[in-house]
Design a protein around this motif. Sequence first.
Motif, short mmCIF file in Angstrom:
data_model
loop_
_atom_site.label_atom_id
_atom_site.label_comp_id
_atom_site.label_asym_id
_atom_site.label_seq_id
_atom_site.Cartn_x
_atom_site.Cartn_y
_atom_site.Cartn_z
N THR A 2 0.80 -1.21 0.00
CA THR A 2 0.00 0.00 0.00
C THR A 2 0.84 1.27 0.00
OG1 THR A 2 -0.13 -0.05 2.40
CG2 THR A 2 -1.90 -1.15 1.20
N THR A 3 2.12 1.21 0.31
CA THR A 3 2.97 2.38 0.44
C THR A 3 4.36 2.05 -0.09
OG1 THR A 3 1.77 2.95 2.47
CG2 THR A 3 3.83 4.07 2.11
N THR A 4 5.08 3.09 -0.51
CA THR A 4 6.46 2.90 -0.97
C THR A 4 7.36 2.58 0.23
OG1 THR A 4 6.07 4.45 -2.74
CG2 THR A 4 8.36 4.01 -2.18
N LEU A 5 8.24 1.64 0.05
CA LEU A 5 9.16 1.21 1.10
C LEU A 5 10.20 2.29 1.35
CD1 LEU A 5 9.86 -1.30 2.87
CD2 LEU A 5 11.43 -1.96 1.05
N PRO A 6 10.34 2.78 2.58
CA PRO A 6 11.38 3.77 2.88
C PRO A 6 12.78 3.19 2.64
CG PRO A 6 9.74 3.72 4.63
CD PRO A 6 9.47 2.53 3.74
N GLU A 7 13.69 4.04 2.22
CA GLU A 7 15.03 3.62 1.84
C GLU A 7 15.78 2.89 2.95
OE1 GLU A 7 19.23 3.74 1.20
OE2 GLU A 7 18.21 5.04 2.62
N PRO A 8 15.75 3.33 4.22
CA PRO A 8 16.47 2.57 5.25
C PRO A 8 15.95 1.14 5.41
CG PRO A 8 15.88 4.75 6.08
CD PRO A 8 15.18 4.56 4.77
N ILE A 9 14.66 0.95 5.24
CA ILE A 9 14.09 -0.40 5.36
C ILE A 9 14.47 -1.23 4.13
CG2 ILE A 9 11.99 -1.76 5.67
CD1 ILE A 9 10.81 0.76 7.09
N ALA A 10 14.52 -0.59 2.98
CA ALA A 10 14.99 -1.30 1.77
C ALA A 10 16.43 -1.76 1.97
CB ALA A 10 14.86 -0.39 0.55
N ARG A 11 17.28 -0.91 2.60
CA ARG A 11 18.68 -1.30 2.88
C ARG A 11 18.73 -2.43 3.90
NH1 ARG A 11 20.13 4.15 4.04
NH2 ARG A 11 21.08 3.37 5.95
N PHE A 12 17.86 -2.40 4.90
CA PHE A 12 17.77 -3.47 5.89
C PHE A 12 17.56 -4.81 5.19
CE2 PHE A 12 14.78 -6.12 8.32
CZ PHE A 12 15.43 -6.26 9.54
N ILE A 13 16.64 -4.85 4.24
CA ILE A 13 16.35 -6.08 3.49
C ILE A 13 17.53 -6.43 2.58
CG2 ILE A 13 14.84 -7.08 1.72
CD1 ILE A 13 12.56 -5.31 2.97
N ALA A 14 18.02 -5.46 1.83
CA ALA A 14 19.09 -5.72 0.85
C ALA A 14 20.38 -6.19 1.51
CB ALA A 14 19.35 -4.47 0.01
N THR A 15 20.77 -5.56 2.63
CA THR A 15 22.01 -5.97 3.28
C THR A 15 21.88 -7.36 3.88
OG1 THR A 15 21.44 -4.75 5.30
CG2 THR A 15 22.86 -3.63 3.70
N THR A 16 20.70 -7.68 4.39
CA THR A 16 20.48 -9.04 4.90
C THR A 16 20.61 -10.04 3.75
OG1 THR A 16 19.09 -8.38 6.75
CG2 THR A 16 18.78 -10.62 5.91
N LEU A 64 9.81 -9.26 0.73
CA LEU A 64 8.82 -8.26 1.11
C LEU A 64 7.42 -8.71 0.71
CD1 LEU A 64 8.26 -5.40 2.20
CD2 LEU A 64 8.63 -4.58 -0.15
N VAL A 65 6.50 -8.65 1.65
CA VAL A 65 5.09 -8.99 1.41
C VAL A 65 4.24 -7.73 1.36
CG1 VAL A 65 3.08 -10.23 2.31
CG2 VAL A 65 5.37 -11.24 2.50
N ASP A 66 4.45 -6.81 2.34
CA ASP A 66 3.61 -5.61 2.42
C ASP A 66 4.32 -4.55 3.25
OD1 ASP A 66 1.13 -4.19 1.93
OD2 ASP A 66 0.64 -4.51 4.04
N VAL A 67 3.98 -3.30 3.00
CA VAL A 67 4.47 -2.19 3.81
C VAL A 67 3.35 -1.18 3.98
CG1 VAL A 67 5.44 -0.98 1.79
CG2 VAL A 67 6.24 -0.43 4.09
N THR A 81 8.49 -12.24 4.61
CA THR A 81 8.65 -13.69 4.71
C THR A 81 10.13 -13.93 4.93
OG1 THR A 81 6.76 -14.15 3.30
CG2 THR A 81 8.39 -15.91 3.54
N VAL A 82 10.44 -14.65 6.01
CA VAL A 82 11.82 -14.93 6.39
C VAL A 82 12.11 -16.40 6.15
CG1 VAL A 82 13.50 -14.84 8.28
CG2 VAL A 82 11.61 -13.18 8.21
N SER A 83 13.24 -16.67 5.53
CA SER A 83 13.70 -18.05 5.35
C SER A 83 15.17 -18.11 5.71
CB SER A 83 13.47 -18.52 3.91
OG SER A 83 14.16 -17.67 3.00
N GLY A 84 15.68 -19.30 5.94
CA GLY A 84 17.08 -19.49 6.28
C GLY A 84 17.23 -20.63 7.26
N ASP A 85 18.29 -20.58 8.06
CA ASP A 85 18.59 -21.64 9.00
C ASP A 85 18.14 -21.30 10.43
OD1 ASP A 85 19.78 -23.07 6.92
OD2 ASP A 85 21.72 -22.08 7.27
#
Length: 110
Positions: A2-16, A64-67, A81-85
């Motif tokens: 519903t909203t554009t993802l703020p840049e710091p949160i986009a970096r949070f996802i990208a760096t992970t 990313l599912v929603d913001v 949605t989180v995946s991993g070990d």
Amino acid sequence: MTTTLPEPIARFIATTNAADSAGFVDVFTDDALLDDWGRVFRGAGGIADWNRTDNIGVNAHFDLVDVQQAPSGEEWIVTLTVSGDGYNGTGPMRFQLAGDRISRLRITPN
């Protein structure tokens, strides 16, 4: 979404997703607070600890599912949605921002 993802949160996802631990810690303010279901981590050292035990250290990957911006305008509710070990599943993360960084992150069941 519903909203554009703020840049710091986009970096949070990208760096992970890039397994960039230094970049991940740098996304947060020096005095940031991260509350993961009642486990509280503070400052860069705490964020680095959480990253090692619960995020990049366990090969986490975010999709990313929603913001949405909360009605107060001070919080962003981001469903990932989180995946991993480590933890695997979909749920909300609540972010507060300070300029181009994350000052507070709460991970709760809803």
